[in-house]
Design a protein around this motif. Sequence first.
Motif: not given
Length: 205
Positions: A1-30
């Motif tokens: 069984m997977s570790d809940p904190i490990f899984d939560r951290t992966m999902a949280f990284a998913g949030i921030l990965q998408a946010i980082a791209q929002v920021q990049y697209v807004a600044r660079h257009g791609s």
Amino acid sequence: MSDPIFDRTMAFAGILQAIAQVQYVARHGSTDSEQLAAALNSILVTNPDNTADVYADKVALNKGYQLIINQLGDDKSKDVEVTRYLVGILALERKLARSSNALGMLSERINQVDRQLHHFEITDEQVVANFAGIYSDIISNLGPKIQISGNPEFLKQPQVQQKIRALLLSAMRSAVLWRQLGGKRRHLVFARKSIVDIAKKSLTL
């Protein structure tokens, strides 16, 4: 069984990965097409057997893990814009969770996009536009809109706006998953060291 904190951290990284791209697209257009594809693919995995199934592209999550280290770690490289977007996404996710009507519509619209992928790549403009439409029609109306900062020349372009909205939908997907895995905002304060340690171990070199 997977570790809940490990899984939560992966999902949280998913949030921030998408946010980082929002920021990049807004600044660079791609944005990098593989990063974009990874973020958008996570939206379509609605009944995963485990958290890792949502994030097939582990390399794409590196940006998210690095942002966890930057934002929650002890160094001074915190990005207030990333924090603002994160707070906005988590607030909208709470409103989404309380609206069974919005959740039903969201599921139906995501299934429609999934069927579209028989004919188009996930990064095709038409598919991105459909993801953006889901965000505009369902998520954006739940609460205060997230104000995006960036280059005004890019921000007024419809394709850039659509990419940003599609990526915000991806951030919302990960926020929903994070909450389903037991994630709470207090963890970002009280379990900060554990989350940062897991992010450091999870970085793919």
